[in-house]
Design a protein around this motif. Structure first.
Motif, short mmCIF file in Angstrom:
data_model
loop_
_atom_site.label_atom_id
_atom_site.label_comp_id
_atom_site.label_asym_id
_atom_site.label_seq_id
_atom_site.Cartn_x
_atom_site.Cartn_y
_atom_site.Cartn_z
N UNK A 49 2.04 48.00 41.59
CA UNK A 49 1.27 46.82 41.14
C UNK A 49 1.29 46.62 39.75
N UNK A 50 1.91 45.54 39.33
CA UNK A 50 1.57 45.32 37.89
C UNK A 50 1.32 43.79 37.69
N UNK A 51 1.18 43.56 36.52
CA UNK A 51 0.70 42.17 36.29
C UNK A 51 1.69 41.06 36.64
N UNK A 52 3.02 41.26 36.31
CA UNK A 52 3.77 39.98 36.73
C UNK A 52 5.07 40.52 37.25
N UNK A 53 4.99 41.88 38.06
CA UNK A 53 6.21 42.27 38.76
C UNK A 53 7.14 43.09 37.86
N UNK A 54 8.18 43.59 38.51
CA UNK A 54 9.17 44.45 37.86
C UNK A 54 10.38 43.61 37.25
N UNK A 55 10.46 42.21 37.71
CA UNK A 55 11.52 41.40 36.86
C UNK A 55 10.75 40.36 36.41
N UNK A 56 11.55 39.39 35.64
CA UNK A 56 11.16 38.21 34.96
C UNK A 56 10.73 38.38 33.56
N UNK A 57 10.87 37.32 32.97
CA UNK A 57 10.60 37.19 31.34
C UNK A 57 9.33 37.86 31.10
N UNK A 58 8.26 37.73 32.00
CA UNK A 58 6.77 37.98 31.70
C UNK A 58 6.41 39.57 32.00
N UNK A 59 7.54 40.11 32.56
CA UNK A 59 7.56 41.43 33.12
C UNK A 59 6.73 42.48 32.24
N UNK A 60 6.95 42.49 31.05
CA UNK A 60 6.35 43.42 29.96
C UNK A 60 5.14 43.06 29.25
N UNK A 61 4.54 41.90 29.61
CA UNK A 61 3.47 41.15 29.07
C UNK A 61 2.19 41.95 29.55
N UNK A 62 1.29 42.32 28.47
CA UNK A 62 0.14 42.74 28.95
C UNK A 62 -0.73 41.84 29.83
N UNK A 63 -1.25 42.61 30.94
CA UNK A 63 -1.78 42.13 31.93
C UNK A 63 -3.46 42.43 32.25
N UNK A 64 -4.05 41.35 32.08
CA UNK A 64 -5.70 41.63 32.49
C UNK A 64 -6.04 40.39 33.06
N UNK A 65 -7.11 40.60 33.69
CA UNK A 65 -7.50 39.49 34.70
C UNK A 65 -7.68 38.03 33.94
N UNK A 66 -8.30 38.10 32.68
CA UNK A 66 -8.55 36.79 32.17
C UNK A 66 -7.13 36.35 31.79
N UNK A 67 -5.99 37.15 31.43
CA UNK A 67 -4.84 36.54 31.17
C UNK A 67 -4.13 35.83 32.29
N UNK A 68 -4.23 36.65 33.34
CA UNK A 68 -3.64 36.29 34.81
C UNK A 68 -4.26 34.96 35.23
N UNK A 69 -5.74 34.99 35.16
CA UNK A 69 -6.27 33.69 35.39
C UNK A 69 -6.09 32.17 34.81
N UNK A 70 -5.68 32.68 33.37
CA UNK A 70 -5.28 31.52 32.51
C UNK A 70 -3.84 31.18 33.01
N UNK A 71 -2.96 32.28 33.20
CA UNK A 71 -1.53 31.72 33.46
C UNK A 71 -1.15 31.29 34.45
N UNK A 72 -1.84 31.55 35.65
CA UNK A 72 -1.55 31.02 37.34
C UNK A 72 -2.07 29.76 37.41
N UNK A 73 -2.81 29.29 36.35
CA UNK A 73 -3.44 27.85 36.60
C UNK A 73 -4.94 27.83 37.18
N UNK A 74 -5.35 29.04 37.43
CA UNK A 74 -6.78 28.92 38.05
C UNK A 74 -7.98 28.51 37.19
N UNK A 75 -7.76 28.81 36.08
CA UNK A 75 -8.67 28.48 35.01
C UNK A 75 -8.80 26.86 34.80
#
Length: 384
Positions: A127-153
């Motif tokens: 389990x990771x923030x953005x998966x093992x592949x893709x340009x965001x794979x190594x981004x720091x992943x916290x709930x608030x960041x994910x909520x912002x990036x996925x469009x939920x907020x």
């Protein structure tokens, strides 16, 4: 294989859990609830959640909730001895779970490539923030960041207000749910193909992907219409009247999704003239003129108490409900009748209850939840 709950659906399943904080531990807590033996591998400092408030008698509430029923083994994965110990343990396991950043597990010698050689039948979840592949794979992943990036907020909050964070660590919890689902699916597949004599499977699960999958209304609407969903406040983005409304002493919710229910609503609020208004003929048109409907509803509801409004609507078959706070929800008769609060077997916290996993399995009695382990409580059971 040893386990704590021999009559549970997952008895006999051994999970080696390298995860920490929330997404992974929540996933493995669900497995422990169903009888899996979850061996939590911790550093000498312990899971960060052990040190997060609120506390009761020195025990973290959050750590207790998501690490119930597990066994704690302290291992220093930065040493060759520690890596050797966990590799031996993994040879006896059915499942491995980790939620490090991509690449970290491999550097610690506990990645899929290393462990699947030792145990070809292993089911391995990352389990990771953005998966093992893709340009965001190594981004720091916290709930608030994910909520912002996925469009939920972007779709949460009032139309004229700022994007709003959902009041729960939903990205972590949803990833944990999908993680448990994925593991059970893979274990079922392995069982059909020969059990521990069959090949295992690697699972790459991203919190970001999990949130997109959760956001059924927003993503589907966007994909079908090519329009950008926007914040609509305390109402449904596609239907009306469907949302929260003001009363004399608080708020209540309404869910009117078809013409039959709309007709009942209009009768209750003495607004039957709306039934002959072309603006309110269909659900879509009612949504377009939601503000006008809201005025009619609240002109009636603001003169009445919530309890009376609920009684009137329910007697007419109009779906509705009061807005409860968390304490009210937990103390409701519904929670009591469903036994959602389960006693925790922990002398350090007694008496204390936790919210159980929600599924009720026919013919299976609800068990008391086992305590969250003390740091390193079971080290000597598994590490010689």
């Amino acid at each position: 294989m040893s386990n704590n709950l021999p009559n549970q659906p997952l008895s006999g399943v051994r999970v080696v859990d390298f995860s920490r904080v929330l997404s992974g531990p929540y996933c493995t807590a669900l497995l422990a609830d169903m009888g899996a033996e979850v061996i939590k591998i911790e550093s000498p400092a312990g899971d960060d959640y052990r040190h997060v408030a609120p506390f009761k008698n020195g025990e973290s509430a959050l750590f207790t909730q998501v690490n119930r029923g597990k066994k704690s083994v302290v291992v220093d994965l930065l040493t060759s001895e520690g890596q050797k110990a966990v590799r031996h343990l993994v040879t006896t396991a059915d499942v491995v779970v980790e939620n490090f950043r991509p690449g970290v597990a491999a550097r610690l010698g506990i990645g899929w490539d290393e462990l699947s050689v030792l145990n070809p039948s292993l089911v391995f979840l990352s389990i990771s923030g953005f998966g093992q592949t893709g340009p965001w794979a190594n981004k720091a992943a916290y709930d608030v960041i994910i909520q912002g990036l996925c469009g939920l907020m972007s779709v949460t909050g009032q139309p004229d207000g700022p994007p709003t964070l959902v009041g729960e660590a939903v990205a972590d919890v949803v990833a944990g749910l999908f993680g448990a689902w994925a593991l059970i699916t893979a274990l079922f597949e392995r069982e059909r193909k020969g059990g521990r004599n069959a090949a295992g499977r690697y699972i790459d699960l991203a919190m970001f992907d999990s949130m997109l999958s959760l956001m059924v209304t927003s993503t589907t609407s966007s994909l079908f219409t090519e329009e950008t969903p926007v914040r609509v406040g305390n109402r449904h983005p596609l239907s009306a009247p469907f949302g929260c409304y003001a009363a004399l002493d608080g708020y209540f919710s309404l869910a009117v999704l078809n013409n039959k229910l709309f007709s009942k609503l209009c009768k209750v609020i003495d607004a039957e003239s709306l039934l002959n208004d072309d603006r309110f003929i269909t659900d879509s048109s009612r949504n377009q003129y939601e503000s006008i409907l809201r005025d009619h509803i609240e002109k009636w509801s603001r003169l009445r108490h919530v309890v009376d409004i609920i009684s009137i609507f329910e007697s007419e078959g109009v779906p509705c409900g009061p807005l409860l706070d968390v304490v009210q929800a937990l103390s409701s008769e519904q929670v009591k009748s469903r036994n959602m609060l389960v006693p925790l077997e922990d002398h350090r916290l007694s008496p204390q209850c936790l919210v159980r996993q929600p599924a009720i399995f026919g013919g299976l009695s609800q068990v008391r939840l086992k305590h969250a382990p003390r740091l390193g409580e079971h080290t000597h059971e598994f590490i010689s």
